[in-house]
Design an enzyme around this catalytic site. Structure first.
Site, PDB file in Angstrom:
ATOM      1  N   CYS A 107       9.273  33.469 -17.409  1.00 31.92           N
ATOM      2  CA  CYS A 107      10.374  34.333 -17.001  1.00 31.92           C
ATOM      3  C   CYS A 107      10.637  35.467 -17.990  1.00 31.92           C
ATOM      4  CB  CYS A 107      11.643  33.510 -16.820  1.00 31.92           C
ATOM      5  SG  CYS A 107      11.412  32.075 -15.741  1.00 31.92           S
ATOM      6  N   HIS A 110      20.086  35.851 -19.702  1.00 31.66           N
ATOM      7  CA  HIS A 110      19.109  35.280 -18.768  1.00 31.66           C
ATOM      8  C   HIS A 110      19.870  34.686 -17.586  1.00 31.66           C
ATOM      9  CE1 HIS A 110      15.388  33.513 -17.427  1.00 31.66           C
ATOM     10  NE2 HIS A 110      15.907  32.303 -17.458  1.00 31.66           N
ATOM     11  N   HIS A 159      16.721  35.050  -9.236  1.00 29.87           N
ATOM     12  CA  HIS A 159      15.764  34.940 -10.337  1.00 29.87           C
ATOM     13  C   HIS A 159      14.383  35.322  -9.823  1.00 29.87           C
ATOM     14  CE1 HIS A 159      13.657  33.858 -13.805  1.00 29.87           C
ATOM     15  NE2 HIS A 159      14.171  32.671 -14.084  1.00 29.87           N
TER      16      HIS A 159
END
Length: 632
Positions: A280, A433, A471
């Site tokens: 990620c 995040h 995401h």
């Protein structure tokens, strides 16, 4: 003297819409916009989604009736809002209530033998030992089987995960250029990188004319490769489905293709290319490589980004089996008696149960400060540092670790060295995040709180844009970057609007996690983009606001030179605005130069100045210094 990597262009597409011109950002903060900006944002999305067209200088509905932007908002505003950001997965991807799969079944005859008719070309190879075949006619055969027959039968089952961050409903990337059976992630790469390049306001040929051909760099990747039918997904499924592999599925499935397509079909670059993958944190991994190459002088202009299209049943199965995704039943447990709103499935720093998967393509264009001033490029910010650290020994490869403490603290320390203590304490913010998992809300907030204590920061603003767009895996930090640039431009920090309150276990004593859009009184000088990825892939970037960058450049180059730059910038800004206006009306002018401007290798020439390539004004220099002079 290090060169400063400044951001001169940015673009892409995610669940909030088009990133260039800050339009996706404005969709996130739409409640905070004035009437004109809100109506412009809604009109642009209405065009993308196919509700409205711009014809002969007028907005029109599909019946040809002229509309004002206020009328577009009245008629189509609710549908535009409902069809953007996180929402129930559209049937265009797959039916979440009835996902196709195959059930293995063993057919056992009542009297040991069973008989059926099939087409001759459907006979398996080699023929099973317990099969006896009799020709029925030219095309069909009768098969008599002794014992059981194992078959797979089409079946359908409910998908527990029903929401995702999807491109605005009705918007099809393949419609913007000749997609030629490209996997969806590559479609996103083409339209997003093109959007970023167009947003600069300077023709790419004019940029390349100022530098050597090999001083361009492209840094891009994705995590899941291309797993849909036109990529690795179709490649791996073909034998099981009785189909054939195409000539494109294998090469187009590679995770470097989102860089390769930019080189081959958008830029025509012969410069450096790189595809760094770090779960990620992949955008920040690529960004770090670009920043290092620009600061050292190896590269003068860089295109950095990612494109990911993971809204597939197989990918969702993978993450859901890990317990990483917010499923409908887990959301219902959180919501109790209330009706679960799938648009609120991503809940960073609130009572949450997993992340919401999303698709996105995002690219930025960096230049060194000298080239930007020479060309009059508009500067939207600068990336001063990106830090990457692993977690050390681990028990679970997916669990967090101490590496993010290091990256985040170093990013703040590096920014403090540039802008000073006061700016970090009073005029900085965090783009978290913020994955929306219970573990992340605790571990990431603990890092922020601990670092804030060390640097004397109170009420540190924290944004978490996954609440809006989900995401997107490799471009996740790029989604954060786009929101960061929006905050620099408009002064607004998007609130975490999908939660009712910050969770009790969040370390929030020194943090300000707003639940509504928030405008700091002093504005923001520096933002920290944070990413925590599976496997210990931690990264944090320091991004400087344009007002800070301008002060730095004025000091380096002097008042007169900087004034000359600002004069050149007027035209560039006008060009960028012209592209933005056209894109709002549906004319994206996507760059896709398939087979155009190809280099005739027989005309490559060498002389004392270097390697000369057809179509490039300057040569590739072969005057390369000995880096190990003290050793030879």
């Amino acid at each position: 003297m290090s060169r400063l990597p400044v951001i001169v262009g940015f673009g892409g597409f995610n669940a909030a819409g088009r990133s260039s011109g800050h339009h996706a950002f404005k969709r996130m903060i739409i409640e905070s916009l004035n009437d004109d900006m809100r109506q412009e944002t809604l009109a642009g999305l209405a065009v993308m989604m196919g509700f409205v067209r711009f014809v002969a200088g007028k907005w029109q509905d599909l019946d040809g009736q002229s509309l004002t932007r206020a009328e577009i908002e009245t008629r189509f505003g609710p549908d535009v809002l409902a069809g953007s950001l996180i929402r129930r997965i559209d049937p265009a991807f797959f039916d979440v209530d009835s996902v196709h799969w195959q059930k293995a079944v063993s057919l056992n005859p009542e009297n040991n033998n069973q008989r059926f008719v099939i087409r001759a070309r459907e006979l398996p190879e080699p023929l099973p030992l317990n099969w006896q075949v009799t020709e029925l006619d030219a095309r069909r055969v009768t098969v008599e089987v002794t014992g059981a027959v194992d078959v797979k039968i089409d079946s359908y089952r409910d998908c527990p995960v029903k929401s995702a961050g999807q491109l605005p409903q009705g918007f099809k990337p393949a419609d913007l250029y000749n997609a030629r059976f490209h996997p969806r992630a590559l479609q996103l790469a083409v339209i997003s990188a093109s959007d970023a390049v167009r947003s600069i306001g300077i023709d790419w040929a004019d940029i390349v004319a100022q530098i050597n051909p090999d001083q361009v760099g492209v840094y891009a990747s994705n995590v899941m490769s291309q797993l849909d039918e036109d990529g690795f997904g179709g490649l791996l499924q073909s034998r099981l489905r009785g189909g054939r592999v195409s000539t494109k599925q294998c090469p187009l499935g590679l995770n470097s293709m989102v860089a390769d397509f930019v080189n081959a079909y958008i830029l025509g670059s012969v410069g450096h290319t790189s595809a760094n993958a770090g779960a990620c944190a992949s955008f920040l991994y690529n960004l770090r490589s670009a920043v290092e190459d620009i600061t050292s002088g190896r590269c003068r202009v860089a295109v950095v980004g990612n494109a990911e299209a993971p809204i597939l049943p197989e990918v969702i199965d993978g993450y859901a089996t890990m317990g990483a995704l917010a499923s409908e039943d887990k959301l219902q447990k959180l919501d109790g008696d209330s009706v679960t709103d799938l648009r609120r499935s991503s809940r960073p720093f609130g009572d949450n149960c997993g992340f919401t998967i999303a698709e996105s393509g995002q690219y930025i264009v960096l230049m060194d400060d000298e080239l930007a001033l020479t060309l009059g490029a508009d500067i939207h910010g600068a990336v001063s540092d990106v830090f990457i650290n692993a977690d050390g020994f681990k028990k679970s490869i997916t669990a967090p670790g101490p590496g993010n403490h290091i990256t985040f603290a170093k990013a703040v320390a590096a920014a403090r060295a540039i802008v000073g203590d006061e700016a970090v304490r009073e005029r900085s913010m965090v783009h978290a995040h913020g994955s929306s998992t219970p573990q992340n809300r605790v571990t990431e907030s603990q890092i922020f709180d601990q670092v804030a204590a060390h640097f004397g920061i109170q009420n540190w603003p924290v944004a978490a844009v996954k609440a809006y767009v989900g995401h997107s895996l490799s471009p996740a930090s790029a989604d954060q970057m786009m929101a960061c640039l929006g905050t620099f431009k408009y002064g607004v920090i998007p609130g975490v609007k999908t939660i009712d309150a910050v969770a009790d276990d969040v370390y929030g004593d020194r943090l300000h996690i707003p639940l509504a859009d928030f405008t700091p009184e002093q504005g923001i000088d520096v933002a920290f983009l944070n990413s925590k990825g599976f496997g210990g892939n931690n990264a944090t970037a320091s991004v400087l606001a344009p007002r800070v960058v301008e002060r730095m450049l004025a000091k380096r180059y002097g008042t007169e030179t900087f004034a000359e730059y600002k004069a050149r910038r007027v035209t560039v800004r006008a060009n960028a605005q012209a592209y933005d206006d056209a894109a709002l009306r549906g004319d994206f002018a996507t760059i896709y130069r398939f087979g155009e401007g190809m280099i005739d290798e027989s005309k490559v020439a060498f002389d004392a100045s270097g390697v000369h390539l057809p179509g490039f004004d300057r040569p590739v220099s072969l005057d390369i210094a000995n880096r190990f002079e003290d050793m030879v």
